[in-house]
Design an enzyme around this catalytic site. Sequence first.
Site, short mmCIF file in Angstrom:
data_model
loop_
_atom_site.label_atom_id
_atom_site.label_comp_id
_atom_site.label_asym_id
_atom_site.label_seq_id
_atom_site.Cartn_x
_atom_site.Cartn_y
_atom_site.Cartn_z
CD GLU A 141 -5.50 4.98 2.65
OE1 GLU A 141 -4.39 5.41 2.30
OE2 GLU A 141 -6.12 4.11 2.02
CD GLU A 168 -2.44 2.82 -3.73
OE1 GLU A 168 -2.74 4.02 -3.65
OE2 GLU A 168 -2.99 1.92 -3.05
CG HIS A 169 -0.01 6.18 -0.38
ND1 HIS A 169 -0.48 7.32 0.23
CD2 HIS A 169 -0.99 5.26 -0.28
CE1 HIS A 169 -1.69 7.09 0.68
NE2 HIS A 169 -2.03 5.85 0.39
CG HIS A 181 -1.79 1.14 1.41
ND1 HIS A 181 -2.18 1.59 2.63
CD2 HIS A 181 -2.34 1.98 0.52
CE1 HIS A 181 -2.94 2.65 2.50
NE2 HIS A 181 -3.05 2.92 1.21
#
Length: 1158
Positions: A189, A111-112, A108
């Site tokens: 998040e 991906e950022h 994740h």
Amino acid sequence: MLPLLHFRIYSPRIPSIFLQTPHRHRTLAMLAHDWQRVEKRANVPAYTLFTKPIEKSQLDERDYRLIKLENGLLAVLVHDAKADIAAASLNVAVGHLSDPDDIPGLAHFCEHLLFMGTEQFPKENEYSEYLSKNNGHSNAYTAPANTNYFFRVATSGLPGALTRFSAFFHCPLFAPSCTTREMNAVDSEHSKNHQADPWRVFQLNKYLTKEGHPWSKFGSGNRETLSAAGRTFKVASKLNGNGTKNGIHAAADESVPASPVSSDGSLASSPLPSRIPSPVPSNTSVSSENEPDGGVIGRETRRRLVEWWNKEYCAGRMRLCVVGKEPLDELADMVSTLFTPIKNREQDPLPVIPDHPFGPNEMGTLVSVQTVKAFHAIEISFPLAWQWPLWRYKPAHFIAHFTGHEGPGSLFSYLKNKGWVTSLSSGPQPLARGFEMFKFTIHLTKLGFENYQSVALATFKYISLLQSSAFPKWYQSELVKIARTRFQFSEKQNAESYAVSLSERLGKPVPPESILSEVAVPSDWNSEDGEREVREILEGMRVTKGRAVLMAKKEEHERISKNEHWEHEKWYGTGYRVERWDPSFVEQAEGPNDIPELYLPGPNEFIPANLEVEKRDVLEPAKRPYLIKQTPMGSVWHKKDDQFWLPKASLALELRSPIAGSSPRADTMTRLFADLVNDSLQEFAYDAELAGLVFNSGSHRLGLMITLDGYNDKLPILARRVLETVRNLQVREDRLVVIKEKVKRDWENFFMDQGYRLSDYYTQYMLTHHTWNIAEKLQEVSSVTQEELQRHIDDFLARLSIEMLVTGNMHKDEAISLSEMVENILNASSIPADETAQRALILPEGSNFIWKSHIPNSNDPNSSLTYYLQLGSSTDARLRATSLLLIHMMSEPAFDILRTKEQLGYIVFCSELQLSGASRLGLRLVVQSERNPAYLEQRVEAFLDLMKSKIEDMEPIDFQQFKTGLQQKWTEVVKDLKKERSKFWEHIDSGYLDFLRRYNDSDLLTDITKDDVLDLFVSRVHPLGVKRSKLSVQLQSRKPRPPRISATAANAFEALVRASTTFVETSGWKEELADENPLATHFAKYWQDALSGVDNYEELMMKIPGLMTQYPVDEEVCDVRTAGVTFIENVQDFKATLEVTELPEPLVEWGDLPLAKL
Ligand SMILES: [Zn+2]
């Protein structure tokens, strides 16, 4: 399942369910003779292309081509000659299940960080800026077994966007300067999701998994998990003599082990001592080169990320879809040129996890879970084999047709009639490549929750019924027919969702020529295989194999059970307990069905028979509907479809009544009325819905809105039944009890929602004339009686104004007869339209209002700010075009500054805000953050100040690009019937009838100058603007924030230490804590360790609290700036001082009817 979905630019979106990607062994049967090699030409690398034509529906005018690059990347190219929006999606077959065990959340995080600049385009917001100027945006999500990156852009911008996009996959910078910031973004998040039940329950389900199974991983990650390996590394490298131990030079450390390694041994092979720069120098990141790279911990985390990326992001695992206007040859050359540089790392293209996460410990259990929101639900899951290899007959979908049915004889119908449930959904749930679940999700009433055992038992009885039933072949034939019709007449999806679905689909184990058709349509049971596959699945659906999860708030669980023992899940702290069903329940659940109300459904009468469409040549589709009838009661608008040529139609019908929302109680009753209409039609309308004809009834402040969408063949039949139900509804006491409970719960839960929704809601509420808030209505709902509601419905229907719009495959005479049916059935008398107008409130010029309140959920650490500026009347065309251009220009920088750079929180956006009646122009900036809302307000104003110089300094070419981007957006072709309807409806609903507005505004935009924008900005948006009309709603979290220490206080303490001892290396804390304002506890802990052994240790430590008081954190002091601000004390009093907007009048006289208005 919840993938991690980001709306990086425009607006945030709640995660939704995504399907997974493909299979390994039976991947596209790539027979060599179906593929043809295209040799290298000039700069275009060689590739192979699939030679057979790809099956598509008759109406699909797009062309498709499948190619495979030399590096193994597979791409489907879609040529759409009519497109005005292009898109691309790249799916990598690796997700969070591949996270290293010691860095949960790494996929994740990757991906950022992947978006933060490339060697070709080092500026970190280059990509989003480019897209923003070309009517585009981008997003990405990380799922368990895949990660998907996608964007949309104006067709002319495709080559530029694809060039920027492809570079992320072969030369990303993973800019070191962004490491700490993006770690914070991931942390925000997680913080946003922390109080959201779907995330909590999802993770608990993962956590309660067979030991050692990767499914149990925590995929979101947070600051702790992402930096854990880096922290371990730091300690290890110090012990290793590579650095310093807690700031004290480690002279006596020779006795410790020489080379400690982390769990996966990665430290041993680390090429990086702790103090040398990261592998890729940060000086290529032009916009942020001076920012910290997170010190040893940040560098190590980034090193591990780069190492992981180098291993996992293999070209052979990538599936790409590009949709564009260019011819296929051109698209193929573009893709081959741009994507061939991605390395093939010789990884398994589509790795599969064949082991199911349910073991004996998980099966046969009942898990009770505490929820944050007030609701009751039970989920029952059975392990299911991976379904992709069974694509031909789709047996799990066959079973879902029965288990999820809502018609007579269904499980839902039985449970609903008992008053136990409000909704039921059921079907296969793909989890990852290799395993799935078959799942029932049942939302319960309070009574249903008390009877949850009976609900579960009925579910098992329905499964027993299926196990013992014969399935005549017509069942599958009916499903095939419905699916085939849907495929044949499917509407065009928007380009980016289409690209995402195709990139995910590429690699399904179907023949390549069938990637569009076979995925959508099951086959008839021509052999025994179909039924056998169904029987095999049913065999596994037993109480002893499944797991039930019962959800409710803690006090509700404790009301029905004496067991007060709770455990807590690791990442979200969710309270839960696991029990086994008792043997007598198991025995009953395993027995044959003994509930006579349960039986299998009959044939579906709503399957359309007439699918004819009369297609003619049309030079240019009409841009508006025509007024075909006007009576004292209202108007009928119509547009015969002239562009989609589908056998579908759409009906919108609004019934307005002055009594609908005349008081909080009336408003509440109108909502109950709308819900009861849906409730009483549920069984009847379910077959229609299955067959592709959907109706909905909803309430709003002024009345009821009814919509019907789908195949036109049987639309009038359903419309008649819906209207008769509206007219003749007899309120049943038992159903009223259920619906009241549901509405009450919805409203109560609204206050537990995300903070930014609440601050937006209050902004709307405070600026809407004559409306009631949810708290006021909540007080009424419980006491509404059957008689009173019946009376309200009669009064409501006695006098109505009716607006109607018919679009799609229906001629004018058919629309007229529909409208006659409406009038005859409703049989109401008319009212003047101005009795039911929507009106808003006007903020005075030169105002600066702030309303402060609290976030109701006391566990939510996030505060929220909605910062609203009213810009003037929306009927002033020039002002409107200028305002919307300004908002367009602000939205990307707002995200870049407030979210990416300042890391205020996960949810940050700038957009238009429309008030009731759409008569005012307005812009809003929204920030949801753990920071104090007064501080957020200050940051928003600082951003506005910065924005002024951004506009002033803007080059003419950039300004022109923003204008062009907006013009492209406004003149975008409408993609489907439903969108066309909602565009038309907007103008009917407002009363302005300004159907051509977006085209006219687009023309007008050509003349708007930068000075126009700047004038508007300076006078109405900038904090010093004299004509500003401003209201902000600040909602403060009630959760106490742990104290933080300011940079000034921390530096002052460091100076004190330096002055009093020479033993200690004093600057290590900055790197270790990697936070401008570290938590006071972390800061104290650091120094406690660092100073141990120093003589005046305690005396020094005692100075910290004093320094914190002397030099507080900025945001704690920022509250003092109140000059010119009016704080709203009483909302009603405030509203009473505001002027009301004028009544809407049509802005255009269309002259469609020979007679003037009646
Ligand atoms: Zn994310």
